[in-house]
Design an enzyme around this catalytic site. Structure first.
Site, mmCIF file in Angstrom:
data_model
loop_
_atom_site.group_PDB
_atom_site.id
_atom_site.type_symbol
_atom_site.label_atom_id
_atom_site.label_comp_id
_atom_site.label_asym_id
_atom_site.label_seq_id
_atom_site.Cartn_x
_atom_site.Cartn_y
_atom_site.Cartn_z
ATOM 1 N NE ARG A 193 -3.481 -2.281 2.852
ATOM 2 C CZ ARG A 193 -3.162 -3.414 3.481
ATOM 3 N NH1 ARG A 193 -1.951 -3.546 4.028
ATOM 4 N NH2 ARG A 193 -4.038 -4.395 3.577
ATOM 5 C CE LYS A 211 -6.406 -0.749 4.760
ATOM 6 N NZ LYS A 211 -7.667 -0.954 3.995
#
Length: 304
Positions: free
Chosen positions: A159, A182
Site C-alpha cells: 500500500r 492494517k
C-alpha cells in the site's frame, strides 16, 4: 449543548486524538451535518445532545431514505459510509457526553457487493513505472524516487502508506521486507532484484542526509513524501499514457496480486503477501483472472 456543538467536539476528537485524515474529517463532518439538518427539519426544532440520544431507528432509516432521493442520490456504498460515520458520532456521544442511543445498533445499512479489483495490464504497469524518466522537468533524484515508490507498490504489493513508512535504515533492501500493515499486522514480503535496484538508485541520487529512523522517501523541500504526491504523480502519468482513471497507485497492488495469480501462485500465498486478514478478500482476484481468461477466449477462439 446543541447537536452542532457536539459535532464540532467530535471532529476535534477525531482530528487530535484519533489522528483522522483530512479526507475522513471532511466526509464524517459532512455526513453528521446532513444528519443533524435532516432531524431538525423532520422534528421542526433545534436539536440538542439529549435529542440525539432520543433519535429512533425509524428516524435514522428515514434519513437514509432521504439520502437515496433527490437530484444526487447516494449509492449503496456511500450510504453505508454515511451510516458508519453516524455510528461513530453516536459512540462519541455515548462515551464522552453521556448520551447513549441503543437504537442506532438496530439500523442496518444497505448491502454493498464488493467490486472486483481493477488492475493494470503488465505493459501498463511497466509503462507507469518507466514514464517518470521521460519528464525533462524533473530532477534525476525525483525521477529515481518516484520510480522506486511505484516499483515497491507493484513489485512487493505494498500500500502507499506501507511504502512511505520505510526509513533510511531499511535501505539498502535485503531479500525481504518486514511490513506492518492494517491492524498492525506484520508480514514478510520478498524483494525482487528490480525493486532493490530501484531503491538503491534513489538512495544514491537523493540530495538529503537522513538519520536511520527518518522516512526514506522525501519531498522536494526535504519533508516526508506524502501519499497525495504519489496519487498526483500517477494521475499525471496515466494522463500522459492515456490510461483510464482506474490506473491508481493502489491498482499497482491489485496488479501485483492479479499477475501472480495468473502466473500460477496460489491464493493462500497471495493472501500472506498482501496481508489480508481474510481469504475471502483475496478471492476477489479470482474474478479478475477469470474475466481475463474469458476475454482472451472470446478474442482468440475461432468460434467465439
Amino acid at each position: 449543548m446543541t447537536a452542532a456543538e457536539a459535532r464540532a467536539l467530535w471532529l476535534e476528537h477525531l482530528a487530535h486524538e484519533r489522528r483522522a485524515s483530512p479526507r475522513t474529517l471532511e466526509a464524517y463532518g459532512f455526513a453528521a451535518q446532513r444528519y443533524i439538518a435532516f432531524l431538525e427539519q423532520h422534528r421542526g426544532e433545534s436539536l440538542t445532545v439529549k435529542g440525539l440520544s432520543e433519535v429512533t431507528a425509524g428516524e435514522v432509516r428515514a434519513w437514509l431514505a432521504h439520502l437515496r432521493q433527490g437530484d444526487h442520490p447516494l449509492s449503496p456504498r456511500s450510504l453505508s459510509q454515511a451510516l458508519s460515520a453516524i455510528r461513530t458520532f453516536h459512540r462519541f456521544l455515548d462515551r464522552r457526553l453521556d448520551a447513549p442511543n441503543a437504537a442506532i445498533a438496530l439500523v442496518r445499512g444497505p448491502r454493498v457487493k464488493p467490486g472486483a479489483p481493477r488492475p493494470m495490464t503488465e505493459d501498463q504497469a511497466r509503462g507507469i513505472i518507466a514514464e517518470p524518466a521521460l519528464d525533462p522537468d524533473r530532477e534525476d533524484w525525483e525521477v529515481a524516487r518516484d520510480q522506486a515508490v511505484l516499483t515497491l507498490l507493484y513489485g512487493c504489493g505494498l500500500r502507499i502508506s506501507e511504502a512511505l513508512s520505510l526509513t533510511r535504515a531499511d535501505a539498502p533492501l535485503g531479500d525481504s521486507l518486514r511490513i506492518t500493515g492494517k491492524g498492525s499486522k506484520t508480514r514478510i514480503v520478498p524483494v525482487l532484484p528490480a525493486v532493490r535496484e530501484a531503491v538503491d538508485v534513489y538512495v544514491a541520487e537523493a540530495p538529503f542526509a537522513l538519520a536511520p529512523d527518518w522516512p526514506l522517501f522525501r519531498a522536494k523541500r526535504g519533508g516526508a513524501l506524502s501519499p497525495r504526491h504519489v496519487q498526483a504523480t500517477v494521475q499525471t502519468l496515466r494522463s500522459r499514457l492515456g490510461l483510464p482513471a482506474s490506473a491508481t497507485p493502489h491498482a499497482l497492488r491489485h496488479s501485483f496480486a492479479t499477475h501472480l495469480l495468473g502466473a500460477g501462485a496460489d491464493l493462500r500465498s497471495i493472501q500472506e503477501l498482501l496481508g489480508h486478514a481474510s481469504l475471502s478478500t483475496t478471492q476477489r482476484y479470482t474474478e479478475v483472472d477469470a474475466a481475463a481468461l474469458l476475454s482472451a477466449y472470446a478474442s482468440a477462439h475461432p468460434r467465439a
